[in-house]
Structure formats: structure tokens, C-alpha cells
Scaffold this active site. Structure first.
Site, PDB file in Angstrom:
ATOM      1  N   GLN A 102     -25.538  17.465  39.151  1.00 53.00           N
ATOM      2  CA  GLN A 102     -24.952  17.265  37.813  1.00 53.00           C
ATOM      3  C   GLN A 102     -25.072  18.548  37.013  1.00 53.00           C
ATOM      4  OE1 GLN A 102     -26.463  13.163  36.268  1.00 53.00           O
ATOM      5  NE2 GLN A 102     -27.763  13.734  37.993  1.00 53.00           N
ATOM      6  N   VAL A 104     -24.636  22.556  35.966  1.00 51.97           N
ATOM      7  CA  VAL A 104     -23.479  23.454  35.954  1.00 51.97           C
ATOM      8  C   VAL A 104     -23.935  24.912  36.063  1.00 51.97           C
ATOM      9  CG1 VAL A 104     -22.079  21.829  34.598  1.00 51.97           C
ATOM     10  CG2 VAL A 104     -23.456  23.539  33.393  1.00 51.97           C
ATOM     11  N   HIS A 120     -20.307  17.761  37.591  1.00 53.94           N
ATOM     12  CA  HIS A 120     -19.925  18.010  36.193  1.00 53.94           C
ATOM     13  C   HIS A 120     -19.342  19.411  35.987  1.00 53.94           C
ATOM     14  CE1 HIS A 120     -22.863  14.612  34.791  1.00 53.94           C
ATOM     15  NE2 HIS A 120     -21.693  14.147  35.123  1.00 53.94           N
ATOM     16  N   CYS A 149      -7.933  33.579  26.034  1.00 54.78           N
ATOM     17  CA  CYS A 149      -7.326  34.073  27.274  1.00 54.78           C
ATOM     18  C   CYS A 149      -6.327  35.178  26.904  1.00 54.78           C
ATOM     19  CB  CYS A 149      -6.616  32.877  27.906  1.00 54.78           C
ATOM     20  SG  CYS A 149      -5.589  33.214  29.318  1.00 54.78           S
ATOM     21  N   CYS A 151      -3.331  35.106  27.366  1.00 56.51           N
ATOM     22  CA  CYS A 151      -2.109  34.451  26.882  1.00 56.51           C
ATOM     23  C   CYS A 151      -2.260  33.962  25.441  1.00 56.51           C
ATOM     24  CB  CYS A 151      -1.729  33.276  27.800  1.00 56.51           C
ATOM     25  SG  CYS A 151      -2.634  31.759  27.462  1.00 56.51           S
ATOM     26  N   SER A 190     -32.496  11.809  34.967  1.00 57.22           N
ATOM     27  CA  SER A 190     -32.903  10.595  34.247  1.00 57.22           C
ATOM     28  C   SER A 190     -32.105   9.392  34.739  1.00 57.22           C
ATOM     29  CB  SER A 190     -32.699  10.783  32.741  1.00 57.22           C
ATOM     30  OG  SER A 190     -31.327  11.048  32.485  1.00 57.22           O
ATOM     31  N   ALA A 233     -40.408  19.286  40.193  1.00 57.98           N
ATOM     32  CA  ALA A 233     -39.598  19.475  41.401  1.00 57.98           C
ATOM     33  C   ALA A 233     -40.047  20.689  42.218  1.00 57.98           C
ATOM     34  CB  ALA A 233     -38.134  19.606  41.007  1.00 57.98           C
TER      35      ALA A 233
END
Ligand code: OAD
Length: 254
Positions: A102, A104, A120, A149, A151, A190, A233
């Protein structure tokens, strides 16, 4: 605790397909705060005001200034910790086949895992709202907020905001991996956000052993997960990997 580490190592060593589902907790030891709980991001800011797609569309500059800019600083500095490194080692040993994350932050890939399903999205990329061109986050100048951007369109992180769909390909691959695995390691989540939290349910219903690694219990504990190894962990994954290698070596020598 030692018994649980040994048991997990044994289960992993004989398993043919292990999948890990990871959440923010796996990156805490890399200096990235979690979302919920003590010191969590949602304690400081309201996710509905800053992390919902409607909030971004209403006022992209506000979301860039308060949430995305800080995230960029934190993610830029973060490096894999013992949990990421241990999971990459489990892949090298031929035990772990994929990670559904999850997160990023891209730290699983940086540690060396090759099959990482980014549930995600990924903060390493920004996407233009107008032309959909993708630009690497590190190339984006923050001189102008919101950044644009070439553009002229506004850039947004290539991550899933609240109120958005999970990318269909990632959802499909996650469901398949959860259905097919025989052990699922659920680390540092969680398990409160759907549909990610449903992946261990799919694994369990398909006959997999579900093992949680987390300092706290979650809604999965005692119902969906077979057991919880309580702790951080980094430490726990490192101990498991050391024990797996020890057991593999003993088997080779026997
Ligand atoms: P949460 O912040 O909800 O939960 C983090 C979990 O990590 C908690 O269960 C903590 O007990 C645990 N934890 C904390 N430190 C740890 C450590 N050192 N080792 C292991 N575990 C630790 O994060 P997620 O479950 O990942 O979504 O949150 C899910 C989603 O909610 C996120 O992907 C994000 C958020 O809103 C989006 O942005 C769409």
C-alpha cells in the site's frame, strides 16, 4: 516470541508461494511516518481535507503545499530498512514471490524485490491532469506551486487519493496473488483501508496461512490471521530471514 520466529521460518521454508502485504509500518524505520496512530500523518492533517481527490481538484496548491511537498522531502531521503532488505532476501532465496504494497515510497524495489504490486500507486511519478504525461517526481521543480507540465496542465502524484479507484491491473494481480499464495505475511498495516485489507481475507479463504508482523493488533488479529508476531518489522523480518537461512543450511548439511 522465539518460537513464533522459528515456526514462521519453518512455514516459509516449506511453502511454495509466499506473498507479503505491506503497509506504512514497514517504512517507519526508514523515517516515513505512518498514517494512523501515534505520530501518524492523519493526527496532523485531516485526510478528507488533504488526501481526497475532491480536495485536490478544488485546491491543488493547498494540497501540494501541505501534503505533497513534505512527502517529497521525506520520500527523497528514505532508504530501505531491515524489513525491506529481509523481504528482498526472501525473494532471492526463492521463497517470496510477490509483494502487494500500500506504500508509494518505492522502497521494496530499491531493496531489490522484482515483483511489487503497487496497490496505491507510486510517488516516484507525477501525472499531468491535462495530457496524462508522466514525469519523474525528482525532475519536478517546486518553484511554482502547483507544479505544471510542459503543456500547462497541473501535475498530481501518480498515487491513489481517497475517493479514487484502485488501478484495475494492480487490483486484479493482487487478488490473484492472494488467492494463489499458501502463506501471506501481513506486515505493518492497520488493515483498516479497503480493498487492500481484504487481500488477507482472500488468502485465508483460499487456505493460506496468514501471519501478521506488527507492534499492535489489528482487525485481522485473532480472526483472519493465524497469529501475530508483535514487534517492529525491521527486527522481526531480519530474525525470520536469519532463521530461514539457518534451517535451509541445516537441511543441506543433513
Ligand atoms: P497505517 O498508518 O494505517 O498503519 C500502520 C501500521 O503499522 C499500524 O498497524 C502500526 O501498528 C504499524 N507499525 C507502526 N510501526 C511499525 C513498525 N516499526 N513495524 C511494523 N509495523 C509498524 O498504514 P496502512 O495500513 O498502510 O492510503 O494504511 C493504509 C492506507 O491508509 C495507506 O496506504 C494510505 C492511508 O490512508 C492512501 O493514501 C490511499
Amino acid at each position: 516470541m522465539d518460537d513464533l520466529i522459528k515456526k514462521t521460518a519453518k512455514d516459509l521454508a516449506v511453502s511454495s508461494k509466499v506473498v507479503a502485504l505491506t503497509g506504512a509500518g514497514v517504512s517507519v524505520e526508514s523515517g516515513i511516518p505512518p498514517f494512523r496512530g501515534k505520530g501518524g500523518l492523519w493526527e496532523k492533517i485531516d485526510p478528507m481535507e488533504f488526501a481526497h481527490i475532491d480536495a485536490f481538484m478544488r485546491n491543488p496548491a493547498k494540497v501540494w503545499n501541505i501534503l505533497i511537498r513534505e512527502m517529497k522531502d521525506i520520500v527523497d531521503k528514505a532508504r530501505p530498512n531491515d524489513a525491506h532488505i529481509g523481504l528482498a532476501r526472501l525473494e532471492k532465496l526463492g521463497i517470496l514471490s510477490s509483494i502487494i504494497t500500500q506504500n508509494v515510497d518505492g522502497l521494496h524495489q530499491m531493496a531489490g524485490n522484482s515483483d511489487v504490486i503497487e496497490f496505491h500507486g507510486n510517488f516516484a511519478w507525477q501525472k499531468c491532469l491535462a495530457c496524462e504525461r508522466k514525469i519523474e517526481t525528482f525532475r519536478v521543480s517546486l518553484d511554482e506551486i502547483p507544479p505544471k507540465c510542459s503543456c500547462g496542465g497541473i501535475l498530481r502524484p501518480d498515487c491513489v487519493f481517497f475517493g479514487e479507484m484502485i488501478p484495475p491491473e494492480e487490483l486484479m494481480r493482487s487478488r490473484k496473488a492472494s488467492y494463489e499464495c499458501d502463506v501471506m505475511l501481513v506486515i505493518g498495516t492497520s488493515a483498516l483501508v479497503q480493498p487492500a485489507a481484504y487481500m488477507p481475507v482472500i488468502a485465508k479463504e483460499s487456505g493460506a496461512l496468514v501471519i501478521e508482523i506488527n507492534p499492535e493488533s489489528t482487525p485481522l488479529t485473532g480472526s483472519i490471521s493465524d497469529y501475530l508476531i508483535k514487534g517492529n518489522a525491521g527486527k522481526i523480518v531480519k530474525e525470520i530471514v536469519t532463521e530461514v537461512e539457518h534451517q535451509m543450511q541445516s537441511r543441506k548439511n543433513a
